[in-house]
Motif scaffolding. Structure first.
Motif, mmCIF file in Angstrom:
data_model
loop_
_atom_site.group_PDB
_atom_site.id
_atom_site.type_symbol
_atom_site.label_atom_id
_atom_site.label_comp_id
_atom_site.label_asym_id
_atom_site.label_seq_id
_atom_site.Cartn_x
_atom_site.Cartn_y
_atom_site.Cartn_z
ATOM 1 N N LYS A 79 -6.598 2.916 -8.082
ATOM 2 C CA LYS A 79 -7.234 4.214 -8.356
ATOM 3 C C LYS A 79 -7.142 5.099 -7.000
ATOM 4 O O LYS A 79 -6.992 6.331 -7.268
ATOM 5 N N GLU A 80 -7.421 4.474 -6.094
ATOM 6 C CA GLU A 80 -7.625 5.130 -4.666
ATOM 7 C C GLU A 80 -6.031 5.845 -4.509
ATOM 8 O O GLU A 80 -5.865 7.129 -4.070
ATOM 9 N N LEU A 81 -5.118 4.934 -4.783
ATOM 10 C CA LEU A 81 -3.837 5.147 -4.245
ATOM 11 C C LEU A 81 -3.178 6.613 -5.301
ATOM 12 O O LEU A 81 -2.475 7.315 -4.912
ATOM 13 N N GLU A 82 -3.840 6.339 -6.588
ATOM 14 C CA GLU A 82 -3.287 7.437 -7.483
ATOM 15 C C GLU A 82 -3.795 8.625 -7.059
ATOM 16 O O GLU A 82 -3.135 10.022 -7.222
ATOM 17 N N GLU A 83 -5.077 8.853 -6.516
ATOM 18 C CA GLU A 83 -5.621 10.173 -6.191
ATOM 19 C C GLU A 83 -4.909 10.440 -4.587
ATOM 20 O O GLU A 83 -4.635 11.747 -4.565
ATOM 21 N N GLN A 84 -4.536 9.224 -3.822
ATOM 22 C CA GLN A 84 -3.872 9.848 -2.642
ATOM 23 C C GLN A 84 -2.576 10.001 -2.589
ATOM 24 O O GLN A 84 -2.191 11.000 -1.638
ATOM 25 N N ILE A 85 -1.652 9.748 -3.535
ATOM 26 C CA ILE A 85 -0.280 9.932 -3.352
ATOM 27 C C ILE A 85 0.260 9.897 -4.981
ATOM 28 O O ILE A 85 0.716 9.203 -5.522
ATOM 29 N N PRO A 86 0.010 11.147 -5.273
ATOM 30 C CA PRO A 86 0.309 11.705 -6.675
ATOM 31 C C PRO A 86 1.651 11.776 -6.899
ATOM 32 O O PRO A 86 2.453 11.669 -8.095
ATOM 33 N N GLU A 87 2.777 11.595 -5.658
ATOM 34 C CA GLU A 87 3.959 11.774 -5.880
ATOM 35 C C GLU A 87 4.613 10.609 -6.305
ATOM 36 O O GLU A 87 5.808 10.325 -6.887
ATOM 37 N N LYS A 126 -0.093 8.701 3.902
ATOM 38 C CA LYS A 126 -1.310 8.337 3.049
ATOM 39 C C LYS A 126 -1.170 7.015 2.660
ATOM 40 O O LYS A 126 -2.372 6.394 2.536
ATOM 41 N N PHE A 127 -0.100 6.365 2.106
ATOM 42 C CA PHE A 127 -0.123 5.157 1.950
ATOM 43 C C PHE A 127 -0.341 4.151 3.118
ATOM 44 O O PHE A 127 -1.256 3.296 2.807
ATOM 45 N N ALA A 128 0.064 4.428 4.047
ATOM 46 C CA ALA A 128 -0.170 3.697 5.328
ATOM 47 C C ALA A 128 -1.792 3.730 5.791
ATOM 48 O O ALA A 128 -2.317 2.429 5.813
ATOM 49 N N GLU A 129 -2.528 4.647 5.422
ATOM 50 C CA GLU A 129 -3.917 4.860 5.735
ATOM 51 C C GLU A 129 -4.536 4.230 4.725
ATOM 52 O O GLU A 129 -5.473 3.374 4.964
ATOM 53 N N ASN A 130 -3.992 4.112 3.693
ATOM 54 C CA ASN A 130 -4.766 3.120 2.355
ATOM 55 C C ASN A 130 -4.572 1.650 3.027
ATOM 56 O O ASN A 130 -5.491 0.830 2.812
ATOM 57 N N MET A 131 -3.377 1.401 3.308
ATOM 58 C CA MET A 131 -3.137 -0.165 3.538
ATOM 59 C C MET A 131 -4.156 -0.635 4.628
ATOM 60 O O MET A 131 -4.530 -1.652 4.646
ATOM 61 N N ASN A 132 -4.163 0.018 5.592
ATOM 62 C CA ASN A 132 -4.854 -0.109 6.971
ATOM 63 C C ASN A 132 -6.231 -0.210 6.468
ATOM 64 O O ASN A 132 -7.363 -1.031 7.096
ATOM 65 N N ALA A 133 -6.680 0.732 5.503
ATOM 66 C CA ALA A 133 -8.291 0.439 4.974
ATOM 67 C C ALA A 133 -8.548 -0.663 4.038
ATOM 68 O O ALA A 133 -9.709 -1.136 3.742
ATOM 69 N N ASN A 134 -7.312 -1.468 3.530
ATOM 70 C CA ASN A 134 -7.486 -2.379 2.764
ATOM 71 C C ASN A 134 -6.516 -3.579 3.240
ATOM 72 O O ASN A 134 -5.236 -3.864 2.804
ATOM 73 N N PRO A 135 -6.986 -4.078 4.308
ATOM 74 C CA PRO A 135 -6.071 -5.059 5.052
ATOM 75 C C PRO A 135 -5.598 -6.330 4.664
ATOM 76 O O PRO A 135 -4.750 -7.126 5.017
ATOM 77 N N ARG A 166 9.793 0.319 5.367
ATOM 78 C CA ARG A 166 8.862 -0.596 6.360
ATOM 79 C C ARG A 166 8.903 -0.054 7.741
ATOM 80 O O ARG A 166 7.617 -0.128 8.150
ATOM 81 N N ASN A 167 9.982 0.357 8.161
ATOM 82 C CA ASN A 167 9.881 0.731 9.636
ATOM 83 C C ASN A 167 8.834 2.149 9.812
ATOM 84 O O ASN A 167 8.299 2.094 10.703
ATOM 85 N N PHE A 168 9.043 2.853 8.870
ATOM 86 C CA PHE A 168 7.755 4.050 8.833
ATOM 87 C C PHE A 168 6.524 3.534 8.928
ATOM 88 O O PHE A 168 5.426 3.756 9.892
ATOM 89 N N LEU A 169 5.981 2.651 7.862
ATOM 90 C CA LEU A 169 4.881 1.962 7.810
ATOM 91 C C LEU A 169 4.410 1.328 9.058
ATOM 92 O O LEU A 169 3.219 1.295 9.442
ATOM 93 N N ARG A 170 5.344 0.569 9.638
ATOM 94 C CA ARG A 170 5.171 -0.249 11.009
ATOM 95 C C ARG A 170 4.795 0.764 11.922
ATOM 96 O O ARG A 170 3.805 0.596 13.015
ATOM 97 N N GLY A 171 5.109 2.150 11.991
ATOM 98 C CA GLY A 171 4.881 3.014 13.005
ATOM 99 C C GLY A 171 3.229 3.341 13.000
ATOM 100 O O GLY A 171 2.675 3.920 13.863
#
Length: 232
Positions: A79-87, A126-135, A166-171
């Motif tokens: 649900k968080e991801l749906e709100e954060q990345i509507p694309e 925004k996806f990376a921010e969510n992943m870091n908040a849910n490690p 993957r490389n972008f998210l690693r950044g």
């Protein structure tokens, strides 16, 4: 495969889809199916969803009370991801114990390119921010193409696109090693045109097949904690 195993697999998938269609929570779905049946759903759900390799990509569901606990956590994150990345298209899969995030390749890349465009960078940040908040999850990135053009080229392009994500998210430190058992959190692969969601007969269908899927899976820590909580 024995006749019993075959029946179990079909029954499990049918029950999972029935509960999903009724709007049951992931906690109820996990408890209703149970651990033994949950273990059979991983490969079957992909076939029902039109992607025969999805089960192999995400493994088997845990099921039971522990599966219900994980399902609740995945529901919340989805649900968080749906709100954060509507694309992107966000959905829970594998009896609710995993999340699939799908980006159309046109959203991420120019034609025949593996370089992320600016709009995709904003979405992936925004996806990376969510992943870091849910490690406490693992991430599997899979690149797909349609069937147009040379097979070898499509395989190469799909791998490069998955690696670019993957490389972008690693950044953004998504793939930072973790303790007590440091491992890479993310994996990536390209499967070219081998896993279409629809046939490649029309331009609209080919566009659907050109995509990058990101599977969010419970890691060993999440599974261990869910089992411990279920045993209390």
């Amino acid at each position: 495969m024995t006749k019993f195993q075959s029946i179990l697999g079909v029954t499990t998938v049918s029950l999972g889809l029935l509960l999903s269609g009724c709007g049951a929570s992931n906690s109820v779905k996990g408890l209703g199916i149970g651990a033994a049946a949950g273990a059979a759903i991983g490969a079957g759900i992909g076939k029902v969803a039109g992607n025969t390799a999805m089960g192999a990509a995400i493994g088997t569901a845990l099921g039971g009370a522990a599966g219900g606990i994980i399902g609740d956590q995945m529901d919340k994150q989805a649900k968080e991801l749906e709100e954060q990345i509507p694309e992107a298209t966000v959905e829970t899969v594998n009896n609710g114990e995993a999340i699939r995030v799908t980006f159309d390749s046109g959203i991420l890349f120019a034609t025949s390119s593996s370089t992320l465009n600016q709009a995709s960078r904003d979405a992936l940040r925004k996806f990376a921010e969510n992943m870091n908040a849910n490690p406490d999850t693992d991430i599997k990135i899979i690149g797909h193409t349609d069937a147009t053009g040379r097979y070898e080229y499509n395989m190469k392009l799909s791998k490069e696109r998955a690696m670019s994500v993957r490389n972008f998210l690693r950044g953004y430190n998504v793939d930072v090693a973790r303790m007590p058992a440091p491992t890479a959190r993310m994996t990536s692969e390209g499967v070219g045109p081998d896993q279409p969601v629809v046939d490649n007969s029309t331009p609209e269908n080919r566009a659907k097949n050109r995509r990058v899927e990101i599977f969010i899976l419970p890691n060993a820590k999440m599974i261990k904690e869910a089992k411990e909580a279920a045993g209390k």
